[in-house]
Write an enzyme that holds these catalytic residues in place. Structure first.
Site, PDB file in Angstrom:
ATOM      1  N   LYS A 101      21.667   3.753  57.274  1.00 16.39           N
ATOM      2  CA  LYS A 101      22.961   3.626  56.394  1.00 16.39           C
ATOM      3  C   LYS A 101      23.731   5.065  56.574  1.00 16.39           C
ATOM      4  O   LYS A 101      25.097   4.529  56.823  1.00 16.39           O
ATOM      5  CB  LYS A 101      22.508   3.290  55.173  1.00 16.39           C
ATOM      6  CG  LYS A 101      23.465   3.151  53.958  1.00 16.39           C
ATOM      7  CD  LYS A 101      23.945   1.695  53.944  1.00 16.39           C
ATOM      8  CE  LYS A 101      25.061   1.554  52.109  1.00 16.39           C
ATOM      9  NZ  LYS A 101      25.782   0.213  53.132  1.00 16.39           N
ATOM     10  N   MET A 127       4.244 -32.796  72.132  1.00 22.52           N
ATOM     11  CA  MET A 127       2.799 -32.288  73.065  1.00 22.52           C
ATOM     12  C   MET A 127       2.089 -31.607  72.199  1.00 22.52           C
ATOM     13  O   MET A 127       0.985 -31.580  73.622  1.00 22.52           O
ATOM     14  CB  MET A 127       3.899 -30.550  72.926  1.00 22.52           C
ATOM     15  CG  MET A 127       3.392 -30.006  74.366  1.00 22.52           C
ATOM     16  SD  MET A 127       3.271 -31.319  75.859  1.00 22.52           S
ATOM     17  CE  MET A 127       4.736 -30.735  76.524  1.00 22.52           C
ATOM     18  N   PHE A 134      13.885  -0.331  49.207  1.00 23.15           N
ATOM     19  CA  PHE A 134      14.411  -1.865  49.568  1.00 23.15           C
ATOM     20  C   PHE A 134      14.614  -1.877  50.705  1.00 23.15           C
ATOM     21  O   PHE A 134      15.663  -2.249  50.953  1.00 23.15           O
ATOM     22  CB  PHE A 134      15.556  -2.007  48.056  1.00 23.15           C
ATOM     23  CG  PHE A 134      15.653  -3.403  47.955  1.00 23.15           C
ATOM     24  CD1 PHE A 134      14.797  -4.117  47.578  1.00 23.15           C
ATOM     25  CD2 PHE A 134      16.719  -3.502  48.618  1.00 23.15           C
ATOM     26  CE1 PHE A 134      15.643  -6.015  47.355  1.00 23.15           C
ATOM     27  CE2 PHE A 134      17.888  -5.215  48.616  1.00 23.15           C
ATOM     28  CZ  PHE A 134      16.507  -5.856  48.116  1.00 23.15           C
ATOM     29  N   GLN A 135      13.895  -3.946  50.172  1.00 18.30           N
ATOM     30  CA  GLN A 135      14.654  -3.961  52.141  1.00 18.30           C
ATOM     31  C   GLN A 135      14.420  -3.299  53.407  1.00 18.30           C
ATOM     32  O   GLN A 135      15.487  -3.560  54.514  1.00 18.30           O
ATOM     33  CB  GLN A 135      16.063  -4.643  52.592  1.00 18.30           C
ATOM     34  CG  GLN A 135      16.333  -5.749  51.451  1.00 18.30           C
ATOM     35  CD  GLN A 135      17.839  -6.253  51.380  1.00 18.30           C
ATOM     36  OE1 GLN A 135      18.830  -6.047  51.615  1.00 18.30           O
ATOM     37  NE2 GLN A 135      17.409  -7.742  51.205  1.00 18.30           N
ATOM     38  N   GLU A 172      19.034 -15.425  60.789  1.00 21.98           N
ATOM     39  CA  GLU A 172      19.720 -14.510  61.558  1.00 21.98           C
ATOM     40  C   GLU A 172      18.484 -14.629  62.838  1.00 21.98           C
ATOM     41  O   GLU A 172      19.354 -14.577  64.056  1.00 21.98           O
ATOM     42  CB  GLU A 172      18.217 -13.542  61.000  1.00 21.98           C
ATOM     43  CG  GLU A 172      20.110 -12.027  60.310  1.00 21.98           C
ATOM     44  CD  GLU A 172      19.414 -13.040  58.825  1.00 21.98           C
ATOM     45  OE1 GLU A 172      18.277 -13.864  59.201  1.00 21.98           O
ATOM     46  OE2 GLU A 172      19.583 -12.495  58.069  1.00 21.98           O
TER      47      GLU A 172
HETATM   48  C1  LIG Z   1       7.476 -21.640  66.596  1.00 20.50           C
HETATM   49  C2  LIG Z   1       6.161 -22.607  67.749  1.00 20.50           C
HETATM   50  N1  LIG Z   1       5.296 -23.291  66.530  1.00 20.50           N
HETATM   51  C3  LIG Z   1       4.213 -23.612  67.027  1.00 20.50           C
HETATM   52  C4  LIG Z   1       4.411 -23.892  69.113  1.00 20.50           C
HETATM   53  C5  LIG Z   1       3.663 -25.001  68.941  1.00 20.50           C
HETATM   54  N2  LIG Z   1       3.806 -26.075  69.923  1.00 20.50           N
HETATM   55  C6  LIG Z   1       4.536 -26.245  71.028  1.00 20.50           C
HETATM   56  S1  LIG Z   1       5.262 -27.945  71.419  1.00 20.50           S
HETATM   57  C7  LIG Z   1       4.806 -28.466  70.178  1.00 20.50           C
HETATM   58  C8  LIG Z   1       5.619 -29.850  69.395  1.00 20.50           C
HETATM   59  C9  LIG Z   1       6.714 -30.139  69.091  1.00 20.50           C
HETATM   60  O1  LIG Z   1       7.366 -30.934  68.642  1.00 20.50           O
HETATM   61  P1  LIG Z   1       8.625 -31.888  68.992  1.00 20.50           P
HETATM   62  O2  LIG Z   1       9.612 -30.612  68.616  1.00 20.50           O
HETATM   63  O3  LIG Z   1       8.975 -32.318  68.073  1.00 20.50           O
HETATM   64  O4  LIG Z   1       9.010 -32.403  69.385  1.00 20.50           O
HETATM   65  P2  LIG Z   1       7.840 -33.505  71.571  1.00 20.50           P
HETATM   66  O5  LIG Z   1       7.243 -32.629  71.759  1.00 20.50           O
HETATM   67  O6  LIG Z   1       7.798 -33.800  70.340  1.00 20.50           O
HETATM   68  O7  LIG Z   1       9.399 -33.633  71.920  1.00 20.50           O
HETATM   69  C10 LIG Z   1       4.099 -27.570  68.674  1.00 20.50           C
HETATM   70  C11 LIG Z   1       3.723 -27.049  67.712  1.00 20.50           C
HETATM   71  C12 LIG Z   1       6.060 -23.605  69.410  1.00 20.50           C
HETATM   72  N3  LIG Z   1       5.840 -23.682  70.266  1.00 20.50           N
HETATM   73  N4  LIG Z   1       6.884 -23.202  68.917  1.00 20.50           N
END
Ligand SMILES: Cc1ncc(C[n+]2csc(CCOP(=O)(O)OP(=O)(O)O)c2C)c(N)n1
Length: 553
Positions: A163, A467, A113-114, A51
């Protein structure tokens, strides 16, 4: 006409002009899905793998088309799986109607449920939400939901339908599509004040956000910039409002913005903020951001005025209307010295990235795809690859860039690219992602393959959570806590397992060949691009910093 609630729902969706919905079936929406089945010639339903993917697809579809995206999910886990997508739409002001089923009215509140109180869960991340327990209210609720999603500042609205409402019967009266609410009237006094500020400015700077795209005000904005002789810097949501090649285009402002865009903002004496909410990623240190300049804020949402940045003056109203009114009010202005200085800042950005041209670099990956892709749609996930896309992709037209700007949700990309491609009429769409983000929702590859979507998924594979690693390098003495995941996933084999084409590139020459091949398919292709784990996104203004703290090397 006596109809069931499920029939009324589908009839009202058709009334609203909905021909595309995304979702996933389940027990509490089975009656709705039965009606979808019977009306499949009028509404096409795309079943995703999860979803969350459906909610991002509805978001991507809405951004590309300018219409309201629709997503359907069952109660409980189906509904909670929508939450990230709804939050994303809320932060990026995407018009969306999320429809969920719930248990029968007499079972509500009993941990059935759900059963989840999804209206309670989503209250802070929707413009409004409805729990429909009375079938006689269903049609008008759906109509209100569509009107509200689009009215003023767009956003998500949730309708939770029990429902018994879906299975009960009531009279249904057809109705025309909800009229898009008339935008608030623009105050002449505010316009005059704004015009005065603009006339007095010596170094005006236009800073525009997603509101310009939502209001289809791109042309009005460029005419305004020409008339007041000012450059344009953009927030991430504003990218594409002005074409990359436009002489007044400076690029993105803020933490990972272009040097010239941010530097020029700091040198301006009047900041004209158009349809933007001054996210902290864009402003950094707010005191420094405000120092020595006046701010004129133009926004349709009165709640945005002065929320994050104190303003000198404001005009509340639909951005397109306000810009056209200001154009009519102002003479042709000229700021020769300022525009020369801007040109200098644009041409002398001190931001040479230390990328090794012998290897495949982020810049060469993005620019290579850009050269091939013309003006098709681009989606991203979240991380360094997202920022490199904002820096190097040369966008030409509004509504061609779909990214998670406000929420920054990794896993957004696959669903969003699917919705964007469908919204653009099964057009070629490029998804720039990376190994971390792609792992989050890669199961949507199945959706792309089933629907034969012409997606090119480019994985900038640095084998790390780039990042976060970059922050660890800069601010945590290289303590790479949990960002080097050492996963053994073979993305090429993975793509093939899903029925897509998988290609791999480790050098620029290999990449060019992969692109050539990828653009020859009209079904999903994944290109796994090996880049260095230590590539950085530069420039960077550290969190809470200003132009004085900018990191260039
Ligand atoms: C759902 C979610 N969890 C954690 C983060 C924190 N976060 C921001 S950037 C990042 C790293 C992203 O890694 P990747 O997708 O491999 O991209 P890159 O920076 O290597 O291009 C994280 C963990 C986020 N933005 N979203």
């Amino acid at each position: 006409m006596l109809l069931t609630g499920a029939q009324i729902l589908i009839k009202t969706l058709i009334e609203q002009g909905v021909d595309t919905v995304f979702g996933y079936p389940g027990g509490t929406v089975i009656n709705i899905y039965d009606e979808l089945y019977k009306n499949s010639d009028k509404i096409h339903h795309y079943t995703t793998s999860h979803e969350q993917g459906a909610s991002h697809a509805a978001d991507g579809y809405a951004r590309v088309t300018g219409k309201t995206g629709v997503v359907i999910a069952t109660s409980g886990p189906g509904a909670t799986n929508l939450v990230t997508g709804i939050a994303n739409a809320y932060l990026d002001s995407t018009p969306m109607v999320a429809i969920t089923g719930n248990v029968a009215t007499n079972m509500l509140g009993r941990d059935s449920f759900q059963e989840v109180d999804i209206s309670g869960v989503t209250m802070p991340i929707t413009k409004h939400n409805y729990l429909v327990k009375d079938i006689t209210k269903l049609a008008e609720t759906i109509r209100d939901a569509f009107a509200l999603a689009m009215e003023g500042r767009p956003g998500p609205v949730l309708v939770d339908i029990t429902k018994d409402v879906q299975t009960g019967k009531t009279e249904y009266e057809p109705s025309p599509a909800s009229a898009a609410g008339t935008p608030p009237e623009i105050s002449t006094m505010q316009l005059n004040d704004a015009a005065q500020l603009i006339r007095e400015a010596k170094r005006p700077y236009i800073y525009c956000g997603g509101g310009v795209i939502a209001s289809n005000a791109s042309e009005a904005l460029m005419a305004f910039a020409d008339q007041i002789d000012a450059p344009v810097g953009l927030s991430i949501m504003g990218l594409t409002a002005v074409p990359y090649a436009h002489p007044r285009y400076l690029g993105m402002v803020g933490m990972h913005g272009r040097y010239g865009a941010t530097k020029a903002l700091y040198e301006s004496d009047l900041l004209i903020a158009v349809g933007t909410r001054f996210s902290d990623r864009a402003t950094g240190n707010k005191v420094e951001f405000m120092r020595d300049r006046k701010v004129l804020q133009i926004d349709i949402d009165p709640a945005e005025i002065g929320k994050n940045i104190g303003v000198t003056s404001c005009v509340i109203g639909d951005v397109k209307g306000v810009l056209s009114a200001l154009n009519a009010l102002l003479p042709q202005l000229e700021h020769k010295d300022w525009m020369e200085r801007i040109q200098y800042m644009k041409e002398h950005p001190d931001n040479n990235l230390e990328m090794n041209p012998m290897r495949l670099t982020p810049q060469s990956v993005i620019e290579g795809a850009c050269r091939k892709n013309g003006d098709n749609v681009v989606a991203t996930d979240v991380g360094q690859h997202q920022m490199w896309t904002t820096q190097y992709y040369q966008f030409k037209k509004p509504r061609t860039f779909v990214t998670s700007g406000g929420l920054g949700a990794m896993g957004f990309g696959m669903g969003a690219a699917i919705g964007a491609s469908i919204g653009a009429g099964f057009k070629r769409t490029i998804l720039f992602t990376s190994d971390g983000s792609f792992h989050m929702n890669l199961s949507e590859l199945a959706t792309a393959v089933t629907n034969k979507l012409p997606l090119i998924i480019i994985v900038l594979n640095n084998r790390v959570l780039g990042m976060v690693r970059q922050w660890q390098t800069l601010f945590f003495d290289g303590r790479y806590s949990n960002t080097t995941l050492e996963r053994q996933t073979d993305f090429v084999k993975l793509a093939e397992a899903f029925g897509a084409v998988g290609l791999r590139a480790e050098t620029n020459a290999e990449y060019e060949k992969c692109l050539e091949e990828a653009f020859g398919y009209d079904t999903p292709v994944l290109i796994d691009c090996t880049i260095d784990s230590d590539e950085r996104v530069l420039p960077m203004i550290p969190p809470g910093g200003s132009i004085n703290d900018i990191i260039l090397r």
